[in-house]
Design a protein around this motif. Structure first.
Motif, short mmCIF file in Angstrom:
data_model
loop_
_atom_site.label_atom_id
_atom_site.label_comp_id
_atom_site.label_asym_id
_atom_site.label_seq_id
_atom_site.Cartn_x
_atom_site.Cartn_y
_atom_site.Cartn_z
N ARG A 1 -62.94 36.23 35.13
CA ARG A 1 -61.92 37.29 35.17
C ARG A 1 -61.67 37.83 33.76
NH1 ARG A 1 -59.07 36.76 40.27
NH2 ARG A 1 -59.83 34.92 41.36
N GLY B 1 -51.81 33.46 22.62
CA GLY B 1 -51.09 34.36 23.52
C GLY B 1 -51.79 34.40 24.86
N PRO C 1 -67.35 23.89 35.56
CA PRO C 1 -68.67 24.03 36.15
C PRO C 1 -69.65 22.89 35.88
CG PRO C 1 -67.99 26.11 35.17
CD PRO C 1 -66.95 25.09 34.81
N GLY D 1 -65.33 28.76 32.47
CA GLY D 1 -65.55 28.40 31.07
C GLY D 1 -66.35 27.10 30.98
N VAL E 1 -53.97 33.67 36.22
CA VAL E 1 -53.72 35.12 36.34
C VAL E 1 -54.37 35.70 37.60
CG1 VAL E 1 -53.32 35.59 33.89
CG2 VAL E 1 -55.67 35.55 34.77
N THR F 1 -62.39 34.25 25.66
CA THR F 1 -63.56 33.57 25.10
C THR F 1 -64.49 34.53 24.37
OG1 THR F 1 -64.75 33.86 27.18
CG2 THR F 1 -63.59 31.79 26.92
N HIS G 1 -69.74 30.72 24.18
CA HIS G 1 -68.84 30.04 25.14
C HIS G 1 -67.51 29.64 24.53
CE1 HIS G 1 -72.76 28.70 27.35
NE2 HIS G 1 -72.43 29.95 27.64
N TYR H 1 -55.46 30.04 32.74
CA TYR H 1 -56.61 29.88 33.65
C TYR H 1 -56.91 31.23 34.27
CZ TYR H 1 -59.41 27.75 37.41
OH TYR H 1 -60.42 27.39 38.26
N ALA H 2 -58.20 31.60 34.26
CA ALA H 2 -58.59 32.88 34.87
C ALA H 2 -59.59 32.59 35.99
CB ALA H 2 -59.13 33.81 33.80
N GLY H 3 -60.89 32.62 35.70
CA GLY H 3 -61.87 32.35 36.76
C GLY H 3 -62.33 30.90 36.80
N GLY H 4 -62.00 30.13 35.79
CA GLY H 4 -62.40 28.72 35.77
C GLY H 4 -63.88 28.50 35.50
N GLY I 1 -73.15 37.35 27.12
CA GLY I 1 -73.92 37.78 28.28
C GLY I 1 -75.16 38.56 27.89
N ALA J 1 -55.42 41.07 33.86
CA ALA J 1 -56.22 39.92 33.41
C ALA J 1 -56.91 39.18 34.54
CB ALA J 1 -55.32 38.96 32.64
C1 FAD Z 1 -73.27 30.24 35.66
C2 FAD Z 1 -72.53 30.59 34.41
C3 FAD Z 1 -73.09 31.50 33.52
C4 FAD Z 1 -72.42 31.85 32.35
N1 FAD Z 1 -73.00 32.75 31.52
C5 FAD Z 1 -72.35 33.12 30.40
C6 FAD Z 1 -72.93 34.08 29.51
O1 FAD Z 1 -74.04 34.56 29.70
N2 FAD Z 1 -72.21 34.43 28.42
C7 FAD Z 1 -70.97 33.90 28.16
O2 FAD Z 1 -70.37 34.28 27.16
N3 FAD Z 1 -70.42 32.99 28.98
C8 FAD Z 1 -71.07 32.58 30.08
N4 FAD Z 1 -70.50 31.64 30.91
C9 FAD Z 1 -69.19 31.05 30.56
C10 FAD Z 1 -67.98 31.73 31.22
O3 FAD Z 1 -68.33 32.48 32.34
C11 FAD Z 1 -67.27 32.60 30.21
O4 FAD Z 1 -66.78 31.77 29.18
C12 FAD Z 1 -66.10 33.42 30.78
O5 FAD Z 1 -65.68 34.28 29.77
C13 FAD Z 1 -64.93 32.58 31.25
O6 FAD Z 1 -64.09 33.43 32.04
P1 FAD Z 1 -63.10 32.80 33.12
O7 FAD Z 1 -62.34 33.93 33.71
O8 FAD Z 1 -63.82 31.95 34.06
O9 FAD Z 1 -62.14 31.96 32.17
P2 FAD Z 1 -61.60 30.48 32.34
O10 FAD Z 1 -62.72 29.53 32.46
O11 FAD Z 1 -60.55 30.42 33.37
O12 FAD Z 1 -60.92 30.29 30.90
C14 FAD Z 1 -61.69 30.32 29.72
C15 FAD Z 1 -60.76 30.17 28.51
O13 FAD Z 1 -59.90 31.29 28.42
C16 FAD Z 1 -58.52 30.90 28.50
N5 FAD Z 1 -57.85 31.93 29.30
C17 FAD Z 1 -58.09 32.23 30.59
N6 FAD Z 1 -57.31 33.28 30.96
C18 FAD Z 1 -56.59 33.64 29.88
C19 FAD Z 1 -55.62 34.64 29.65
N7 FAD Z 1 -55.25 35.49 30.60
N8 FAD Z 1 -55.08 34.73 28.42
C20 FAD Z 1 -55.43 33.87 27.43
N9 FAD Z 1 -56.35 32.89 27.62
C21 FAD Z 1 -56.92 32.78 28.82
C22 FAD Z 1 -58.56 29.53 29.16
O14 FAD Z 1 -57.42 28.75 28.82
C23 FAD Z 1 -59.84 28.97 28.59
O15 FAD Z 1 -59.60 28.48 27.30
C24 FAD Z 1 -71.16 31.27 32.07
C25 FAD Z 1 -70.59 30.36 32.97
C26 FAD Z 1 -71.27 30.01 34.12
C27 FAD Z 1 -70.63 29.04 35.07
#
Ligand code: FAD
Length: 474
Positions: free
Chosen positions: A144, A208, A35, A77, A95, A151, A430, A72-75, A155, A115
């Protein structure tokens, strides 16, 4: 991290025949970007398994070939955990095709989600059943369950319901040798040995791959009240929280702090976002409370705010009179990260502080930045109820951030040193990803760091799981 090799055509062929041709794709740009645009990733292919068995098979094949896997889940991070930036070319394992809600049980108060379920879909499923899944963050339309757990996302509702960790009763995961752990528990009490759920939550894909989780459901509040309050300082905001707690107790679900710099950035970068009327103070609080029917949550919020206004604790307060007004308040809060991105920060800090040290942090942090350049702007906002601040530093008005590239590292280090010295965390919600591996080595207790390395060696001896994330050396 030792002995990994780049993913080659032989492995990709084996993965293709095991998972089917549609489960293997060339990496589209979205898997290699993040992002804030701070990292660029590289991968040989993206794997898209549909089931836990397929994840396990993919892990076994990668382990045999000694090839790294980036989960990778929602990307969404923000610390570069979901993309590999160095080392032998890995595969990305997404996933996103594992999106089934396997069960929703009102007696157990549990929802079992795969997931790849998007958070907003899990919230909607809970709502449709008359329950609440309280995890809520601005990225909820994309993030996701696997990524949120990996992570331990925070929130806006942590104050009342806890982090993602607190919302999870059990987990299903695949370890680095392909072993599947099936622990989709539904019980609140389970002391049968080490809690692998809590080890995997927050491990950012380095121990894992999370494939499913049992998530706690809560009663949906029948009454909600939301207010936008002007206060003169974060200390006044903390006093306001204490006053409101006397009226509302545990019903307060969100208590967000924003500096007016953030509102100015929203006005500048996202002029279409409506702002509440201006008020004579530098800070705003967005407070929300929810309770059962007949609990008069609106009256109690009004009473608390009345006391705060009478005592001078609050300079101004607006209680949302409609869902549309509530949406305006939340719209501003949720627009701040995007406005920040458009303005362009020099450095962003996701820190947590003991509330008692907050004022000292802001005073000393301000002085520290003034020593770098008196014109630097700080947009400080965050989840004040948890002591979690996003302390983001921007160039002086009219200047680009490139001029500050040379001092970025020093600014980050100084801010982190200060937060650490005051008993805070430099990775509040984060995670560490690839951005903060050096910070872990700098700030972690040596005993903890040694234990983390020993756990990594035990569970992933070849280092195939998310190489380079969290632990740079082990
Ligand atoms: C606009 C915006 C606002 C945000 N606000 C917050 C907030 O208020 N609070 C907060 O905590 N975060 C916030 N975030 C950060 C982000 O949304 C979080 O970190 C979220 O948990 C990431 O989820 P994701 O599905 O996008 O994971 P990804 O970005 O895809 O992955 C995050 C990490 O998890 C690992 N991972 C993904 N899937 C798996 C799996 N199935 N098993 C093991 N590891 C996995 C990845 O390798 C990576 O290290 C925000 C981000 C944005 C862009």
């Amino acid at each position: 991290m030792t002995g990994l090799v780049p993913a080659g055509p032989d492995l990709l062929d084996r993965l293709r025949s095991a998972l089917g041709p549609e489960a293997l794709r060339p990496p589209e740009p979205r898997y290699l970007e993040e992002p804030r645009g701070r990292f660029a990733g590289a991968a040989a292919a993206v794997l898209l398994p549909r089931s836990t068995a397929e994840v396990a098979e993919a892990v076994r094949l990668c382990a045999a070939a000694r090839v790294g896997i980036v989960p990778y889940a929602g990307g969404t991070g923000l610390v570069g955990g979901q993309l590999a930036t160095a080392g032998p070319l890995p595969v990305v394992l997404s996933v996103e095709r594992m999106t089934r809600i396997r069960d929703l049980d009102l007696v157990d108060g549990v929802l079992i989600a795969e997931a790849g379920c998007v958070l907003a879909d899990v919230q909607a499923a809970a709502r449709a059943a008359g329950r609440l899944f309280p995890l809520s963050l601005a990225s909820e339309g994309s993030a996701r369950i696997g990524g949120l757990l990996a992570t331990n996302a925070g929130g806006i509702t942590v104050l009342r319901y806890g982090n993602t960790r607190d919302l999870c009763l059990g987990i299903e995961a695949v370890l680095a040798d392909g072993t599947v752990i099936e622990e989709l528990r539904r019980v609140r009490k389970d002391n049968m040995g080490y809690d692998l759920r809590h080890l995997l939550i927050g491990s950012e894909g380095t121990l894992g791959l999370i494939t499913a989780a049992s998530l706690r459901l809560f009663p949906a509040p029948a009454e909600t009240a939301t207010a936008w309050v002007a206060v003169t300082s974060p200390t006044a905001a903390l006093d306001l929280l204490a006053t409101l707690r006397e009226e509302l107790g545990a019903a307060i679900s969100a208590f967000e702090l924003m500096h007016v710099q953030g509102l100015a950035f929203v006005a500048e970068a996202l002029p279409q976002v409506p702002l509440p009327p201006d008020a004579p103070a530098d800070w705003r609080v967005l407070v929300e409370a929810g309770d059962a029917a007949g609990a008069h949550v609106g009256d109690r919020l009004e009473a608390g705010l009345g006391r705060a206004l009478d005592s001078g604790l609050a300079a101004d307060a607006l209680i949302a009179q409609s869902e549309a007004q509530r949406a305006v308040f939340w719209g501003v809060r949720e627009a701040i990260p995007e406005a920040n991105r458009r303005i362009g920060a020099i450095s962003s800090h996701d820190i947590a502080l003991p509330p008692s040290r907050l004022a000292e942090f802001l005073a000393r942090g301000g002085a520290l930045l003034a020593g770098v350049d008196a014109g630097l702007r700080v947009n400080c906002f965050g989840h004040l109820g948890d002591g979690n601040l996003h302390y983001n530093v921007f160039p002086p008005a009219g200047q680009g951030r490139a001029a500050f590239d040379a001092v970025r590292g020093a600014v980050t280090e100084a801010v982190h040193d200060l937060a650490h010295a005051l008993g805070g965390s430099i990775a509040a919600e984060h995670g560490l990803g690839r951005l903060k591996t050096a910070d872990l080595e700098r700030y972690a207790d040596p005993g903890k760091l040694a234990a983390m390395r020993a756990i990594k060696r035990a569970l992933d001896p070849a280092g195939i799981l998310n190489p380079g994330a969290v632990l740079a050396r082990w």
